[in-house]
Enzyme design. Structure first.
Site, PDB file in Angstrom:
ATOM      1  N   MET A 178       0.798   2.306  81.441  1.00  0.00           N
ATOM      2  CA  MET A 178       2.138   2.697  80.986  1.00  0.00           C
ATOM      3  C   MET A 178       2.064   3.852  79.995  1.00  0.00           C
ATOM      4  O   MET A 178       2.975   4.074  79.204  1.00  0.00           O
ATOM      5  CB  MET A 178       2.894   1.487  80.418  1.00  0.00           C
ATOM      6  CG  MET A 178       3.297   0.508  81.538  1.00  0.00           C
ATOM      7  SD  MET A 178       4.085  -1.004  80.974  1.00  0.00           S
ATOM      8  CE  MET A 178       5.705  -0.398  80.507  1.00  0.00           C
ATOM      9  N   LYS A 179       0.963   4.579  80.065  1.00  0.00           N
ATOM     10  CA  LYS A 179       0.801   5.749  79.202  1.00  0.00           C
ATOM     11  C   LYS A 179       1.345   6.993  79.904  1.00  0.00           C
ATOM     12  O   LYS A 179       1.537   7.009  81.121  1.00  0.00           O
ATOM     13  CB  LYS A 179      -0.668   5.932  78.848  1.00  0.00           C
ATOM     14  CG  LYS A 179      -1.185   4.817  77.920  1.00  0.00           C
ATOM     15  CD  LYS A 179      -2.668   4.861  77.742  1.00  0.00           C
ATOM     16  CE  LYS A 179      -3.130   3.745  76.819  1.00  0.00           C
ATOM     17  NZ  LYS A 179      -4.576   3.512  76.894  1.00  0.00           N
ATOM     18  N   HIS A 212       3.099   0.068  75.984  1.00  0.00           N
ATOM     19  CA  HIS A 212       1.971   0.732  75.302  1.00  0.00           C
ATOM     20  C   HIS A 212       1.531   1.908  76.159  1.00  0.00           C
ATOM     21  O   HIS A 212       1.093   1.684  77.282  1.00  0.00           O
ATOM     22  CB  HIS A 212       0.828  -0.263  75.121  1.00  0.00           C
ATOM     23  CG  HIS A 212      -0.432   0.351  74.585  1.00  0.00           C
ATOM     24  ND1 HIS A 212      -0.591   0.679  73.265  1.00  0.00           N
ATOM     25  CD2 HIS A 212      -1.599   0.694  75.190  1.00  0.00           C
ATOM     26  CE1 HIS A 212      -1.808   1.183  73.082  1.00  0.00           C
ATOM     27  NE2 HIS A 212      -2.436   1.208  74.229  1.00  0.00           N
ATOM     28  N   ASN A 260       0.671   6.314  69.089  1.00  0.00           N
ATOM     29  CA  ASN A 260      -0.618   5.638  68.964  1.00  0.00           C
ATOM     30  C   ASN A 260      -1.621   6.583  68.301  1.00  0.00           C
ATOM     31  O   ASN A 260      -1.774   7.724  68.742  1.00  0.00           O
ATOM     32  CB  ASN A 260      -1.096   5.255  70.385  1.00  0.00           C
ATOM     33  CG  ASN A 260      -2.275   4.299  70.407  1.00  0.00           C
ATOM     34  OD1 ASN A 260      -2.435   3.477  69.493  1.00  0.00           O
ATOM     35  ND2 ASN A 260      -3.091   4.383  71.453  1.00  0.00           N
ATOM     36  N   GLU A 261      -2.235   6.121  67.231  1.00  0.00           N
ATOM     37  CA  GLU A 261      -3.400   6.813  66.624  1.00  0.00           C
ATOM     38  C   GLU A 261      -3.120   8.227  66.133  1.00  0.00           C
ATOM     39  O   GLU A 261      -3.842   9.172  66.458  1.00  0.00           O
ATOM     40  CB  GLU A 261      -4.573   6.822  67.618  1.00  0.00           C
ATOM     41  CG  GLU A 261      -4.966   5.431  68.079  1.00  0.00           C
ATOM     42  CD  GLU A 261      -6.090   5.404  69.115  1.00  0.00           C
ATOM     43  OE1 GLU A 261      -6.532   6.483  69.543  1.00  0.00           O
ATOM     44  OE2 GLU A 261      -6.526   4.309  69.475  1.00  0.00           O
ATOM     45  N   GLU A 372      -4.718  -5.235  69.820  1.00  0.00           N
ATOM     46  CA  GLU A 372      -5.796  -5.003  70.802  1.00  0.00           C
ATOM     47  C   GLU A 372      -7.057  -5.767  70.409  1.00  0.00           C
ATOM     48  O   GLU A 372      -8.169  -5.233  70.464  1.00  0.00           O
ATOM     49  CB  GLU A 372      -6.099  -3.497  70.903  1.00  0.00           C
ATOM     50  CG  GLU A 372      -4.877  -2.647  71.224  1.00  0.00           C
ATOM     51  CD  GLU A 372      -5.184  -1.161  71.411  1.00  0.00           C
ATOM     52  OE1 GLU A 372      -6.343  -0.792  71.576  1.00  0.00           O
ATOM     53  OE2 GLU A 372      -4.214  -0.373  71.396  1.00  0.00           O
ATOM     54  N   TRP A 419      -7.463  -7.935  73.927  1.00  0.00           N
ATOM     55  CA  TRP A 419      -7.615  -6.738  74.752  1.00  0.00           C
ATOM     56  C   TRP A 419      -8.523  -7.007  75.958  1.00  0.00           C
ATOM     57  O   TRP A 419      -9.623  -6.466  76.064  1.00  0.00           O
ATOM     58  CB  TRP A 419      -8.101  -5.562  73.906  1.00  0.00           C
ATOM     59  CG  TRP A 419      -7.646  -4.251  74.466  1.00  0.00           C
ATOM     60  CD1 TRP A 419      -8.441  -3.260  74.970  1.00  0.00           C
ATOM     61  CD2 TRP A 419      -6.287  -3.789  74.595  1.00  0.00           C
ATOM     62  NE1 TRP A 419      -7.649  -2.218  75.403  1.00  0.00           N
ATOM     63  CE2 TRP A 419      -6.325  -2.511  75.188  1.00  0.00           C
ATOM     64  CE3 TRP A 419      -5.033  -4.337  74.266  1.00  0.00           C
ATOM     65  CZ2 TRP A 419      -5.171  -1.769  75.462  1.00  0.00           C
ATOM     66  CZ3 TRP A 419      -3.894  -3.603  74.537  1.00  0.00           C
ATOM     67  CH2 TRP A 419      -3.974  -2.342  75.133  1.00  0.00           C
TER      68      TRP A 419
HETATM   69  C1  GLA Z   1      -7.319   2.460  72.357  1.00  0.00           C
HETATM   70  C2  GLA Z   1      -5.937   2.533  72.969  1.00  0.00           C
HETATM   71  C3  GLA Z   1      -5.800   1.555  74.098  1.00  0.00           C
HETATM   72  C4  GLA Z   1      -6.976   1.572  75.009  1.00  0.00           C
HETATM   73  C5  GLA Z   1      -8.205   1.325  74.228  1.00  0.00           C
HETATM   74  C6  GLA Z   1      -9.358   1.193  75.176  1.00  0.00           C
HETATM   75  O1  GLA Z   1      -7.448   1.399  71.509  1.00  0.00           O
HETATM   76  O2  GLA Z   1      -4.913   2.248  72.070  1.00  0.00           O
HETATM   77  O3  GLA Z   1      -4.664   1.868  74.820  1.00  0.00           O
HETATM   78  O4  GLA Z   1      -7.096   2.804  75.678  1.00  0.00           O
HETATM   79  O5  GLA Z   1      -8.356   2.366  73.315  1.00  0.00           O
HETATM   80  O6  GLA Z   1      -9.111   0.209  76.149  1.00  0.00           O
END
Ligand code: GLA
Length: 463
Positions: A178-179, A212, A260-261, A372, A419
């Site tokens: 879903m990215k 996500h 994210n990140e 995760e 995860w």
């Molecule tokens: C990061 C991302 C996740 C996934 C993990 C590896 O943590 O947030 O979506 O890609 O890496 O599975």
């Protein structure tokens, strides 16, 4: 003169005598022994070892299943041993034991040595607790979603994977499908097939769907990387993507990781991504605002918006920056919660580090998603099979994480997501970012769908 010399001689003899007496006294103080790592560990026991202590005649050995020696095994309760080792037998396989010794003379007993931890090989024969995770969680006064990262290919009706998922888990996150690079094939062109399958699975089976993730630097579609328009046009593309995806899944996806990140690992700066370069430091807030606006326009006033990141418990500069961003989003009233990824190891982060990190989110009134979770046991590649020692260490770490999460105030709980289901399907050994040097066993099920001690640890964390 003669008598003076005699006097000196007498005092020298007296002095030497006094010294040697002192020496004797010092020697008679019994030192504390040092216990060493065991040898010959097997299913029923091991050889306990320790160092020699001067003047000792024997040693008193204690063996216990508890680190604080509240109960001591009857056969090894101050067992007197004259050697510097003792073969301990009659133990249970696959079980954690501890030992310590004291040195002894006729007249004295020393202090206790250090404590040595040892896990016998084999299995203790005690079956893991088969209780379903969500069943136990849903009986809590303040329950939360138990999440699982999934791939659409795993959702085939009637397979062991599907049965376990529906029995045990109450939320799903797509591992990667879903990215943006999966959904967006060109400007305004979407491939919904796989993501729709995931969302329909959740909706049909009464499982919460966590989205996500809308914006992530590692999932930028090629067409957007190559986008040749102006920065304002680039931002318009991102806005259009967020708006269309949130609208498409309005009412079906209950929460989204919007960004994210966004924070760098070094020094707590913004991560230098294409989004930062093209849209400037306010891009995170803009993305949240666009997601919120789209949800409201689609009639979804309940959608929860999350910021998601990793390693904030151990990297304090990063933690500080993430919380500065959260503060900004909170002030703009566009955020509901924060996701702590928690790709942890059996050694790190510590309980205190995790609590400090999570409590900062509690203080901000944010919902908390442990988003995760997996717990590595072979990050140094020092084991070639899943040992009992690591099995128990991992169980304890899962239990600790669940205990910390469950102790959060009701208003801050959202979901605790694992995860991946089976060890052999985990991303950990294959990750290029982690640079993990060997195999690992980070999850709740083994490759045959058998529950591991980590699963029992999860359940025990709810007690
Ligand atoms: C990061 C991302 C996740 C996934 C993990 C590896 O943590 O947030 O979506 O890609 O890496 O599975």
């Amino acid at each position: 003169m003669k008598s003076k010399f005699l006097l000196m001689l007498i005092s020298v003899v007296f002095f030497l005598n006094a010294c040697s007496k002192d020496d004797n006294d010092a020697v008679e103080t019994l030192e504390t022994p040092v216990a060493n790592a065991p040898k010959d560990v097997n299913d029923n026991g091991f050889k306990a070892k320790w160092n020699y202590v001067s003047h000792s005649k024997s040693y008193l050995l204690d063996v216990s299943t508890s680190e604080d020696f509240t109960t001591i095994l009857p056969n090894y309760n101050s067992k007197e041993v004259t050697d510097l080792n003792e073969v301990v037998t009659g133990l249970t396989g696959g079980t954690q034991y501890y030992y310590r010794v004291r040195a002894k003379t006729e007249a004295q007993i020393s202090d206790y040595s250090n404590v040595i931890s040892v896990v016998t090989t084999g299995s203790n024969g005690i079956p893991e607790d088969p209780t379903f995770l969500k069943v136990k969680v849903n009986k809590l006064a303040n329950p939360f979603f138990v999440g699982m990262a999934i791939k659409a290919s795993q959702l085939t009706n009637g397979t062991p994977y599907d049965v376990i998922l529906r029995n045990e888990f109450s939320s799903i996150s797509a591992e990667y499908e879903m990215k943006m690079d999966q959904i967006s094939t060109a400007s305004g062109v979407y491939n919904w097939t796989v993501a729709d399958k995931i969302v329909a699975y959740g909706n049909t089976n009464n499982i919460n769907v966590h989205g996500h993730a809308l914006v992530w630097h590692n999932a930028v579609p090629q067409w957007l990387k190559d986008f040749s328009g102006t920065d304002a046009e680039f931002a318009a593309e991102v806005k259009k993507y967020i708006t269309d995806v949130v609208t498409h899944y309005a009412g079906k996806v209950k929460s989204w990781d919007v960004v994210n990140e966004a924070v760098d690992d070094n020094g707590g700066a913004m991560r230098n991504t294409i989004f930062l370069q093209r849209m400037g430091p306010n891009y995170v807030k803009d993305c949240f605002q666009w997601a919120r606006n789209a949800a409201i326009a689609a009639g979804d006033t309940l959608l929860l918006l999350f910021y998601n990141d990793y390693a904030t418990s151990t990297n304090i500069a990063k933690q500080d920056k993430v919380f500065a961003i959260l503060e900004d989003l909170k002030t703009a009233k566009v955020i509901d919660g924060v996701g702590f990824q928690m790709h942890n190891t059996y050694l790190s982060p510590t309980k205190a580090q995790i609590e400090t990190d999570l409590n900062r989110a509690v203080a901000k009134g944010l919902k908390i998603h442990v988003s995760e979770l997996d717990i590595q046991v072979n990050q140094f590649n020092d084991i070639s099979s899943f040992t009992n020692e690591r099995r128990l260490a991992q169980k304890a770490k899962y239990k600790e994480m669940v205990k910390i999460y469950n102790a959060l105030p009701a208003a801050n709980k959202y979901a605790l997501t694992i995860w991946g289901m089976k060890d052999n399907e985990s991303w950990i050994p294959y990750s290029t970012e982690l640079n993990h040097p060997g195999n690992d066993w980070p999850l709740l099920y083994d490759s045959n769908f058998a529950v591991k001690s980590s699963h029992t640890g999860f359940l025990e964390g709810l007690d």
